[in-house]
Design an enzyme around this catalytic site. Structure first.
Site, PDB file in Angstrom:
ATOM      1  N   GLU A  35     -31.743 -27.119  28.531  1.00 56.17           N
ATOM      2  CA  GLU A  35     -31.628 -25.624  28.763  1.00 56.17           C
ATOM      3  C   GLU A  35     -33.242 -25.694  29.158  1.00 56.17           C
ATOM      4  O   GLU A  35     -34.566 -26.342  29.325  1.00 56.17           O
ATOM      5  CB  GLU A  35     -31.468 -24.633  27.416  1.00 56.17           C
ATOM      6  CG  GLU A  35     -32.135 -23.675  27.754  1.00 56.17           C
ATOM      7  CD  GLU A  35     -32.395 -22.178  26.984  1.00 56.17           C
ATOM      8  OE1 GLU A  35     -31.888 -22.428  25.406  1.00 56.17           O
ATOM      9  OE2 GLU A  35     -32.666 -21.078  27.132  1.00 56.17           O
ATOM     10  N   ARG A 262     -30.924 -34.953  14.759  1.00 54.84           N
ATOM     11  CA  ARG A 262     -31.381 -34.470  16.040  1.00 54.84           C
ATOM     12  C   ARG A 262     -32.835 -35.877  15.496  1.00 54.84           C
ATOM     13  O   ARG A 262     -32.897 -35.501  14.626  1.00 54.84           O
ATOM     14  CB  ARG A 262     -32.176 -33.353  16.159  1.00 54.84           C
ATOM     15  CG  ARG A 262     -32.598 -32.523  16.401  1.00 54.84           C
ATOM     16  CD  ARG A 262     -32.930 -31.224  15.749  1.00 54.84           C
ATOM     17  NE  ARG A 262     -32.910 -30.122  16.706  1.00 54.84           N
ATOM     18  CZ  ARG A 262     -32.629 -30.136  17.555  1.00 54.84           C
ATOM     19  NH1 ARG A 262     -33.461 -29.739  18.249  1.00 54.84           N
ATOM     20  NH2 ARG A 262     -32.068 -28.732  18.683  1.00 54.84           N
ATOM     21  N   LYS A 272     -38.948 -27.299  21.643  1.00 52.96           N
ATOM     22  CA  LYS A 272     -39.421 -26.684  23.253  1.00 52.96           C
ATOM     23  C   LYS A 272     -40.314 -25.057  23.055  1.00 52.96           C
ATOM     24  O   LYS A 272     -41.042 -24.807  23.107  1.00 52.96           O
ATOM     25  CB  LYS A 272     -38.703 -26.755  24.200  1.00 52.96           C
ATOM     26  CG  LYS A 272     -38.218 -27.673  24.876  1.00 52.96           C
ATOM     27  CD  LYS A 272     -37.167 -27.076  26.133  1.00 52.96           C
ATOM     28  CE  LYS A 272     -35.896 -27.287  25.418  1.00 52.96           C
ATOM     29  NZ  LYS A 272     -34.495 -26.791  26.145  1.00 52.96           N
TER      30      LYS A 272
HETATM   31  P1  ATP Z   1     -35.314 -27.348  21.695  1.00 50.21           P
HETATM   32  O1  ATP Z   1     -35.165 -26.696  20.093  1.00 50.21           O
HETATM   33  O2  ATP Z   1     -36.665 -28.176  21.487  1.00 50.21           O
HETATM   34  O3  ATP Z   1     -35.315 -26.210  22.619  1.00 50.21           O
HETATM   35  P2  ATP Z   1     -32.702 -27.524  22.346  1.00 50.21           P
HETATM   36  O4  ATP Z   1     -32.242 -28.888  21.617  1.00 50.21           O
HETATM   37  O5  ATP Z   1     -32.972 -26.116  22.084  1.00 50.21           O
HETATM   38  O6  ATP Z   1     -33.793 -28.348  22.102  1.00 50.21           O
HETATM   39  P3  ATP Z   1     -32.133 -28.518  24.716  1.00 50.21           P
HETATM   40  O7  ATP Z   1     -32.366 -28.201  26.390  1.00 50.21           O
HETATM   41  O8  ATP Z   1     -30.644 -27.548  24.526  1.00 50.21           O
HETATM   42  O9  ATP Z   1     -33.116 -28.059  23.247  1.00 50.21           O
HETATM   43  O10 ATP Z   1     -31.229 -30.291  24.700  1.00 50.21           O
HETATM   44  C1  ATP Z   1     -30.243 -30.985  25.534  1.00 50.21           C
HETATM   45  C2  ATP Z   1     -29.798 -32.277  24.084  1.00 50.21           C
HETATM   46  O11 ATP Z   1     -30.883 -32.621  23.863  1.00 50.21           O
HETATM   47  C3  ATP Z   1     -28.836 -31.220  23.771  1.00 50.21           C
HETATM   48  O12 ATP Z   1     -27.907 -31.500  23.442  1.00 50.21           O
HETATM   49  C4  ATP Z   1     -29.604 -31.278  22.594  1.00 50.21           C
HETATM   50  O13 ATP Z   1     -28.829 -31.206  21.517  1.00 50.21           O
HETATM   51  C5  ATP Z   1     -30.545 -32.603  22.660  1.00 50.21           C
HETATM   52  N1  ATP Z   1     -31.652 -32.690  21.963  1.00 50.21           N
HETATM   53  C6  ATP Z   1     -32.939 -31.862  21.856  1.00 50.21           C
HETATM   54  N2  ATP Z   1     -33.256 -32.551  20.818  1.00 50.21           N
HETATM   55  C7  ATP Z   1     -33.366 -33.253  20.376  1.00 50.21           C
HETATM   56  C8  ATP Z   1     -33.983 -34.081  19.185  1.00 50.21           C
HETATM   57  N3  ATP Z   1     -34.778 -33.479  18.697  1.00 50.21           N
HETATM   58  N4  ATP Z   1     -33.695 -35.339  19.088  1.00 50.21           N
HETATM   59  C9  ATP Z   1     -32.937 -35.604  19.706  1.00 50.21           C
HETATM   60  N5  ATP Z   1     -31.363 -34.667  20.793  1.00 50.21           N
HETATM   61  C10 ATP Z   1     -32.168 -33.234  21.157  1.00 50.21           C
HETATM   62 MG    MG Z   2     -32.152 -24.690  23.670  1.00 55.97          MG
END
Ligand code: ATP
Ligand code: MG
Length: 561
Positions: A35, A262, A272
């Site tokens: 995202e 994660r 983020k």
């Molecule tokens: P954040 O909370 O940092 O925004 P998010 O999962 O909402 O994390 P996205 O941009 O939706 O962030 O993530 C893109 C991809 O990266 C998704 O498939 C997500 O599951 C994966 N991802 C995000 N954070 C992690 C992590 N700490 N470890 C492994 N994969 C991750």
């Molecule tokens: Mg997110």
């Protein structure tokens, strides 16, 4: 670790099983779906390496898909940063896609669901809807609007789309089951009204699809075969499948969602939203601050893409959430930089050394190897003179036999140079040592082949010639948080654990060959650590960031356990 040496992880087992059951290899397709609401962090590196790694392993295309369904939080700047970071890590996506490319298709499908009696417009407040949701042990209550006629639903949904209604007045919900065990199946919201301009579709839309409705259908449109996400989406899988069932054509690939753990890194936060807070509150100087666990922060800190990929490969893929010690990441930085970073000399905490028997006003240029471990790295010239800096820590008036550095009456070799002997020292009125007077052995020059040059002395020190030294700003970094897991405390906010000493700025004295170092060049300051040139450098002043020290604390932790 070599590919052959590693056994399959559970994600690869799932793919192998599908191939074994007749799924065609050429049908494999993956995606990385960020995202664009912030910069990528080290947690994302795991997901990137997983998806693009599978692409490499199976020769399958990998899409970069921006999950851009929330215009309130998403920006073009983030899209650009994400693309830059994925490329910098060394990966190439097949096609660049956006969930927003599918807004019309998603809308058309939503209309189809309404026509089939599988979706309805709910006009309650979000509080009312929340009350009706029930609890995991108590089923929900049906909305009074649940049985609106198809015609009324179509008219209202059209009205939502054309901007007739203010935010919060209506939502579109899937009509599934308010008694479902899985609460996500209790008539989930598919659309909400948001009068916000989108970074790509501008004001074309004022209704935006929710994640669950968007993600699986986007996978389907792109014909992604395996859609990997983190564990918090495990419960969403049932809904992912329900939505797919509504649109799936049996002749097409049906994407499969599977979940992995994660990755959390110690002494930082990988979210983020929380990283944005650090940026907005000025705790750090932007998303690429070298203290940040972002890909761009690590890059600015001096990490190589290889070190991040090796780290991700080493921690692998897991089924349970866990905390990875940041020293493992540092280990990988050191391991790769050791191979590629040229050696140079710099003094960060200077003590003046005067060579009393060196001809006054003279200088000479000594040959120094750029990387003793790499024959192709070549050599350079470094200036020697009668006035040098060494590190303060490297001199003591008196010391026991285990102190292999310089002490009064003792000898050391100056790296790439001569053997010197400390004869006396001068102190200021507070008793601090401000200068050491030494003599040198002119025949002991390193590499000169003389008997004296081969003479073994216990210590070797790095040094710079004062007259020739470059003064640079050196930024020394430490962990951003004092706690290993700052965002897991019930009674405290992660911001309470900020390490106020995570950056120290000092003046360093560098050998003159570094004058031509360019931004992002990485070097080893011998005996001190790995450093790289920060973009804040200009023609007047260079700025170096310490990537990581030389000491291998991770290996020590490993030995103990
Ligand atoms: P954040 O909370 O940092 O925004 P998010 O999962 O909402 O994390 P996205 O941009 O939706 O962030 O993530 C893109 C991809 O990266 C998704 O498939 C997500 O599951 C994966 N991802 C995000 N954070 C992690 C992590 N700490 N470890 C492994 N994969 C991750
Ligand atoms: Mg997110």
């Amino acid at each position: 670790m070599g590919e052959a040496a590693r056994s399959l992880n559970f994600i690869e087992h799932i793919i192998e099983e599908d191939l074994g059951n007749g799924f065609p290899k050429q049908g494999l397709r993956f995606r990385f779906p960020p995202e664009p609401n912030g910069y990528l962090h080290i947690g994302h590196a795991s997901s990137i390496c997983l998806n693009f790694g599978l692409g490499e392993r199976y020769g399958a295309p990998v899409n970069l898909r921006f999950d851009d369904t929330n215009p309130a939080k998403e920006e073009r700047e983030y899209v650009d940063a994400i693309k830059r970071d994925v490329e910098w890590l060394g990966y190439r996506w097949d096609t660049e896609r956006y969930a927003s490319d599918y807004f019309q298709q998603l809308y058309d499908w939503a209309v189809q669901l309404i026509e089939e009696g599988k979706a309805y417009v709910d006009s309650q407040s979000s509080e009312e809807m929340a009350e009706q949701k029930g609890t995991p042990t108590q089923s929900g209550t049906e909305s009074p609007f649940r049985n609106r006629s198809v015609a009324e639903n179509l008219e209202l949904f059209e009205g939502m789309k054309t901007g007739k209604f203010p935010e919060g007045t209506h939502v579109l919900r899937a009509k599934i089951d308010m008694q479902a065990k899985n609460m996500l199946m209790r008539d989930p919201i598919m659309y909400r009204i948001l009068h916000r301009a989108h970074h790509r579709t501008n004001t074309d839309w004022c209704i935006y699809p929710m994640y669950d409705w968007t993600h699986g259908e986007s996978d389907y449109i792109e014909q992604v075969s395996h859609s990997f996400c983190t564990l918090e989406f495990a419960m969403h899988r049932e809904l992912y499948d329900w939505f797919l069932n509504q649109v799936h054509d049996p002749d097409k690939v049906r994407p499969k969602q599977r979940e992995f753990a994660r990755r959390n890194l110690s002494h930082t936060v990988v979210s983020k939203r929380k990283l944005l807070q650090l940026v907005e509150q000025g705790v750090v100087n932007g998303w690429d601050d070298p203290r940040m666990p972002t890909i761009s922060g690590l890059r600015r800190r001096g990490y190589t893409p290889e070190s991040i990929r090796n780290f991700a490969e080493t921690i692998g893929i897991a089924k349970r959430d866990n905390l990875i010690d940041v020293s493992l990441l540092e280990f990988h930085a050191r391991e790769h930089l050791n191979k590629v970073a040229p050696r140079v000399m710099a003094v960060l905490n200077p003590l003046k050394v005067v060579i009393t028997n060196y001809p006054e006003g003279e200088e000479e240029w000594l040959e120094a190897e750029n990387n003793p471990g790499d024959d192709t790295a070549g050599s350079r010239k470094i200036p020697f003179s009668g006035e040098l800096y060494i590190e303060k820590d490297d001199f003591r008036e008196e010391a026991n036999r285990k102190f292999f550095r310089l002490k009064l009456g003792g000898e050391v070799r100056l790296k790439n140079g001569f053997i010197i002997k400390a004869e006396s020292c001068t102190k200021d009125t507070d008793g601090n040592i401000v200068e050491v007077q030494c003599t040198y052995d002119p025949k002991s020059k390193s590499g000169s082949g003389t008997e004296e040059s081969l003479r073994k002395v216990k210590g070797t020190l790095h040094w710079v010639s004062i007259e020739h030294a470059l003064e640079a700003e050196v930024r020394l970094y430490d962990r951003l948080f004092t706690d290993e897991s700052p965002d897991t405390h019930k009674d405290k906010d992660f911001m309470d654990f900020i390490n106020p000493n995570a950056m120290e700025v000092i003046t360093g004295y560098l050998e003159p060959s570094l004058k031509n170092a360019k931004i992002e060049d990485r070097v080893q300051f011998q005996r001190l650590g790995y450093f790289c040139v920060d973009p804040d450098s200009n023609s007047e002043k260079q700025v170096f960031n310490r990537t990581v020290g030389l000491r291998d604390t991770w290996a020590k932790i490993q030995e103990k356990s």
